[in-house]
Motif scaffolding. Structure first.
Motif, PDB file in Angstrom:
ATOM      1  N   ALA A 240      57.476 -77.317  65.057  1.00 34.42           N
ATOM      2  CA  ALA A 240      58.704 -76.523  65.128  1.00 34.42           C
ATOM      3  C   ALA A 240      58.458 -75.169  64.480  1.00 34.42           C
ATOM      4  O   ALA A 240      57.660 -75.037  63.554  1.00 34.42           O
ATOM      5  CB  ALA A 240      59.856 -77.244  64.431  1.00 34.42           C
ATOM      6  N   GLY A 241      59.150 -74.178  64.975  1.00 33.30           N
ATOM      7  CA  GLY A 241      59.034 -72.831  64.420  1.00 33.30           C
ATOM      8  C   GLY A 241      60.224 -71.999  64.843  1.00 33.30           C
ATOM      9  O   GLY A 241      61.169 -72.506  65.462  1.00 33.30           O
ATOM     10  N   GLU A 242      60.176 -70.716  64.528  1.00 32.22           N
ATOM     11  CA  GLU A 242      61.296 -69.839  64.858  1.00 32.22           C
ATOM     12  C   GLU A 242      61.279 -69.387  66.312  1.00 32.22           C
ATOM     13  O   GLU A 242      62.122 -69.759  67.109  1.00 32.22           O
ATOM     14  CB  GLU A 242      61.280 -68.609  63.950  1.00 32.22           C
ATOM     15  CG  GLU A 242      61.678 -68.845  62.521  1.00 32.22           C
ATOM     16  CD  GLU A 242      61.745 -67.531  61.767  1.00 32.22           C
ATOM     17  OE1 GLU A 242      62.417 -66.605  62.251  1.00 32.22           O
ATOM     18  OE2 GLU A 242      61.093 -67.419  60.712  1.00 32.22           O
ATOM     19  N   GLY A 243      60.304 -68.540  66.658  1.00 30.90           N
ATOM     20  CA  GLY A 243      60.366 -67.797  67.892  1.00 30.90           C
ATOM     21  C   GLY A 243      59.874 -68.532  69.125  1.00 30.90           C
ATOM     22  O   GLY A 243      59.006 -69.406  69.054  1.00 30.90           O
ATOM     23  N   LEU A 244      60.440 -68.148  70.279  1.00 31.04           N
ATOM     24  CA  LEU A 244      60.000 -68.699  71.552  1.00 31.04           C
ATOM     25  C   LEU A 244      58.520 -68.441  71.789  1.00 31.04           C
ATOM     26  O   LEU A 244      57.759 -69.336  72.155  1.00 31.04           O
ATOM     27  CB  LEU A 244      60.801 -68.059  72.692  1.00 31.04           C
ATOM     28  CG  LEU A 244      62.172 -68.629  73.037  1.00 31.04           C
ATOM     29  CD1 LEU A 244      62.797 -67.784  74.133  1.00 31.04           C
ATOM     30  CD2 LEU A 244      62.054 -70.073  73.463  1.00 31.04           C
ATOM     31  N   GLU A 245      58.102 -67.192  71.605  1.00 33.46           N
ATOM     32  CA  GLU A 245      56.722 -66.836  71.927  1.00 33.46           C
ATOM     33  C   GLU A 245      55.742 -67.503  70.975  1.00 33.46           C
ATOM     34  O   GLU A 245      54.624 -67.858  71.365  1.00 33.46           O
ATOM     35  CB  GLU A 245      56.575 -65.323  71.927  1.00 33.46           C
ATOM     36  CG  GLU A 245      57.306 -64.667  73.088  1.00 33.46           C
ATOM     37  CD  GLU A 245      57.472 -63.173  72.912  1.00 33.46           C
ATOM     38  OE1 GLU A 245      56.592 -62.535  72.308  1.00 33.46           O
ATOM     39  OE2 GLU A 245      58.496 -62.645  73.393  1.00 33.46           O
ATOM     40  N   THR A 246      56.147 -67.698  69.729  1.00 30.66           N
ATOM     41  CA  THR A 246      55.300 -68.429  68.778  1.00 30.66           C
ATOM     42  C   THR A 246      55.040 -69.843  69.269  1.00 30.66           C
ATOM     43  O   THR A 246      53.894 -70.304  69.332  1.00 30.66           O
ATOM     44  CB  THR A 246      55.972 -68.468  67.393  1.00 30.66           C
ATOM     45  OG1 THR A 246      55.920 -67.168  66.801  1.00 30.66           O
ATOM     46  CG2 THR A 246      55.257 -69.447  66.463  1.00 30.66           C
ATOM     47  N   MET A 247      56.112 -70.554  69.637  1.00 33.89           N
ATOM     48  CA  MET A 247      55.961 -71.943  70.027  1.00 33.89           C
ATOM     49  C   MET A 247      55.322 -72.074  71.408  1.00 33.89           C
ATOM     50  O   MET A 247      54.560 -73.007  71.659  1.00 33.89           O
ATOM     51  CB  MET A 247      57.313 -72.657  69.983  1.00 33.89           C
ATOM     52  CG  MET A 247      57.988 -72.634  68.612  1.00 33.89           C
ATOM     53  SD  MET A 247      56.857 -73.003  67.223  1.00 33.89           S
ATOM     54  CE  MET A 247      56.395 -74.687  67.584  1.00 33.89           C
ATOM     55  N   LEU A 248      55.590 -71.136  72.301  1.00 32.59           N
ATOM     56  CA  LEU A 248      54.936 -71.171  73.610  1.00 32.59           C
ATOM     57  C   LEU A 248      53.439 -70.901  73.479  1.00 32.59           C
ATOM     58  O   LEU A 248      52.632 -71.435  74.256  1.00 32.59           O
ATOM     59  CB  LEU A 248      55.583 -70.142  74.540  1.00 32.59           C
ATOM     60  CG  LEU A 248      56.954 -70.538  75.101  1.00 32.59           C
ATOM     61  CD1 LEU A 248      57.609 -69.347  75.779  1.00 32.59           C
ATOM     62  CD2 LEU A 248      56.833 -71.706  76.060  1.00 32.59           C
ATOM     63  N   SER A 249      53.055 -70.093  72.496  1.00 33.37           N
ATOM     64  CA  SER A 249      51.628 -69.836  72.268  1.00 33.37           C
ATOM     65  C   SER A 249      50.932 -71.097  71.777  1.00 33.37           C
ATOM     66  O   SER A 249      49.816 -71.410  72.200  1.00 33.37           O
ATOM     67  CB  SER A 249      51.454 -68.702  71.253  1.00 33.37           C
ATOM     68  OG  SER A 249      52.018 -67.497  71.740  1.00 33.37           O
ATOM     69  N   LEU A 250      51.585 -71.826  70.883  1.00 35.79           N
ATOM     70  CA  LEU A 250      51.018 -73.095  70.419  1.00 35.79           C
ATOM     71  C   LEU A 250      50.980 -74.119  71.554  1.00 35.79           C
ATOM     72  O   LEU A 250      50.019 -74.858  71.716  1.00 35.79           O
ATOM     73  CB  LEU A 250      51.828 -73.634  69.245  1.00 35.79           C
ATOM     74  CG  LEU A 250      51.685 -72.877  67.920  1.00 35.79           C
ATOM     75  CD1 LEU A 250      52.650 -73.436  66.886  1.00 35.79           C
ATOM     76  CD2 LEU A 250      50.255 -72.954  67.405  1.00 35.79           C
ATOM     77  N   SER A 251      52.026 -74.141  72.370  1.00 29.66           N
ATOM     78  CA  SER A 251      52.071 -75.073  73.479  1.00 29.66           C
ATOM     79  C   SER A 251      50.992 -74.763  74.514  1.00 29.66           C
ATOM     80  O   SER A 251      50.529 -75.667  75.219  1.00 29.66           O
ATOM     81  CB  SER A 251      53.451 -75.036  74.144  1.00 29.66           C
ATOM     82  OG  SER A 251      53.555 -75.986  75.167  1.00 29.66           O
ATOM     83  N   HIS A 252      50.578 -73.508  74.583  1.00 31.54           N
ATOM     84  CA  HIS A 252      49.534 -73.119  75.538  1.00 31.54           C
ATOM     85  C   HIS A 252      48.228 -73.863  75.255  1.00 31.54           C
ATOM     86  O   HIS A 252      47.502 -74.227  76.189  1.00 31.54           O
ATOM     87  CB  HIS A 252      49.303 -71.612  75.462  1.00 31.54           C
ATOM     88  CG  HIS A 252      48.290 -71.112  76.434  1.00 31.54           C
ATOM     89  ND1 HIS A 252      48.591 -70.872  77.756  1.00 31.54           N
ATOM     90  CD2 HIS A 252      46.977 -70.802  76.294  1.00 31.54           C
ATOM     91  CE1 HIS A 252      47.508 -70.447  78.391  1.00 31.54           C
ATOM     92  NE2 HIS A 252      46.511 -70.385  77.516  1.00 31.54           N
ATOM     93  N   VAL A 253      47.934 -74.098  73.976  1.00 37.15           N
ATOM     94  CA  VAL A 253      46.679 -74.784  73.632  1.00 37.15           C
ATOM     95  C   VAL A 253      46.908 -76.245  73.240  1.00 37.15           C
ATOM     96  O   VAL A 253      45.946 -77.001  73.127  1.00 37.15           O
ATOM     97  CB  VAL A 253      45.929 -74.040  72.495  1.00 37.15           C
ATOM     98  CG1 VAL A 253      45.521 -72.653  72.950  1.00 37.15           C
ATOM     99  CG2 VAL A 253      46.771 -73.957  71.235  1.00 37.15           C
TER     100      VAL A 253
END
Length: 349
Positions: A240-253
C-alpha cells in the motif's frame, strides 16, 4: 463530555464561522473557504466545504492533509492531546457566532442545497468512462514507464471530465484518468481524477495546467484504488502507498501482488487491512506528509497483529526508479527488501 464526532458535527454547523476564526487569512469562494494552509497563510490550496453533506470537511491539495473541523482546530492551534483540542472547540462553540451567509441567503428565498451522496456521484462518473487501452490516459501512464495499466479494471478514461475552479466557480472540461476507489467488498465508494493536457504538448501528455490537477470524490477513508485484489477473500500479503503512479510502478514489476493506492498520506494512515492480512509493505514517500502516513499505518498494523515493512525507492519515488533506473534495477532493489518467500512468490526469477 462530548465525543469527537459530536464536537466535529457541532463545529460543522457553523463551518464558515470556524473558518473566519481559525483561518482568517482565507476567504469565501462559493460554497468553500479557501486559504493557503493550516498555518493560516494566504493562498488557496486548502479548501473547506461550508455547506452540504460534506460541510466542515477540508483538504489541502498541496500536502494531501485532510480532516474535519476538529482536526483543523488541532492543526491551527498546534495542539496534541485530544483533551486540549476538545477544550478549545468547546470554548469556540460557547462564543456568540455571526449567522452564516448561507443561512441568510436561504431565508432570502434561495432553495436549499440538495446534493446527491458523494459515493453515488462517484459511481455515476465511473459509469460514464471508457476502457483505458489506447486512450490519452493510457499514453500518459506509458510515458511514465507504466505499460500495462490497461489491465487494471480500476483505471478508466473520461474524454471530457468537468473541472470546477474553486475560486471563480467556473467549470471547464479536460480529459482525465479516472481511478475507482473501492472498499474491501469491491464496492465503489469514490473516484480519483487526474486531469490531463490535450496531448498536443511537445513534451508529451502531462497533467492539465490547473491549480490542483488531481481531485478525489466520495468516500476515501479506509479505502483505496486496488490492483489485483481478490474480493471477499483473505489477502495475507499486500503493498500500500499514497500515489497511483507509485503503486502502478510497483505493480509493473510485481504484477501478482495485491496493491492499494490510498491517494493521500492521511488516507494511507487510515487504510483498512483486508481479512487474513499478515504482512503489509508500505511504499515510502520521502516528504513529511508521507512519513506521517507510513508511521500511522505502521502503528495501526502493529496494533492489529500485522507486520509492517517499508519499501524505499532509490530515487525520489518508485516511478522515478522505474523510469530512470529501469525495471531490472527496480526488481533487484525490491528483492533486497522483501521477505524471501515474498520475493520468490512475487518477483520474476
Amino acid at each position: 463530555m462530548h465525543s469527537a464526532s459530536e464536537l466535529a458535527g457541532r463545529l460543522a454547523q457553523d463551518a464558515e464561522a470556524v473558518c473566519r476564526h481559525y483561518l482568517s487569512a482565507g476567504r469565501r469562494a462559493g460554497n468553500y473557504w479557501l486559504v493557503g494552509d493550516v498555518a493560516n497563510n494566504k493562498g488557496r490550496s486548502l479548501y473547506v466545504h461550508l455547506i452540504g453533506p460534506r460541510a466542515g470537511r477540508w483538504t489541502d491539495a498541496a500536502t494531501g492533509q485532510f480532516g474535519d473541523l476538529l482536526d483543523l482546530v488541532r492543526e491551527t492551534c498546534g495542539l496534541v492531546d485530544f483533551r486540549d483540542v476538545a477544550e478549545e472547540a468547546r470554548h469556540f462553540l460557547s462564543l456568540p457566532q455571526p449567522e452564516p451567509v448561507s443561512a441568510r441567503r436561504s431565508r432570502g428565498g434561495d432553495a436549499p442545497l440538495i446534493e446527491r451522496p458523494a459515493a453515488e456521484r462517484a459511481q455515476r462518473l465511473f459509469r460514464m468512462t471508457q476502457p483505458l487501452a489506447g486512450t490519452l490516459a493510457d499514453v500518459y501512464l506509458r510515458e511514465r514507464g507504466i505499460l500495462r495499466a490497461s489491465t487494471h479494471a480500476a483505471l478508466r478514461f473520461h474524454p471530457s471530465c468537468y473541472y470546477r475552479n474553486l475560486v471563480t466557480g467556473r467549470t471547464i472540461s479536460y480529459p482525465a484518468l479516472i481511478a475507482a476507489v473501492t472498499d474491501a467488498a469491491g464496492a465503489i465508494t469514490g473516484v480519483h481524477r487526474t486531469y490531463l493536457s490535450s496531448g498536443l504538448d511537445p513534451d508529451g501528455v502531462g497533467k492539465a495546467k490547473v491549480d490542483d490537477p488531481r481531485r478525489a470524490l466520495g468516500g476515501l477513508l479506509g479505502n483505496g484504488v486496488r490492483f489485483r485484489f481478490p474480493v471477499n477473500a483473505p489477502v495475507p500479503v499486500l503493498a500500500a502507498g499514497e500515489g497511483l503512479e507509485t503503486m502502478l510502478s510497483l505493480s509493473h514489476v510485481m504484477p501478482a501482488m495485491p496493491m492499494a493506492a490510498a491517494l493521500t498520506a492521511n488516507h494511507l494512515a487510515a487504510f483498512r487491512f483486508p481479512p487474513g492480512c499478515l504482512r503489509i509493505y508500505i511504499a515510502a514517500d520521502a516528504d513529511a506528509a508521507g512519513r506521517h502516513g507510513i508511521e500511522g499505518l505502521s502503528r495501526r498494523a502493529q496494533e492489529c497483529g500485522v507486520l509492517p515493512l517499508v519499501l524505499s525507492p532509490e530515487l525520489g519515488d518508485f516511478n522515478e526508479d522505474l523510469r530512470w533506473l529501469g525495471p531490472d534495477r527496480l526488481t533487484a532493489s525490491l528483492r533486497a527488501q522483501l521477505v524471501p518467500e515474498d520475493a520468490m512468490a512475487f518477483l520474476p526469477a
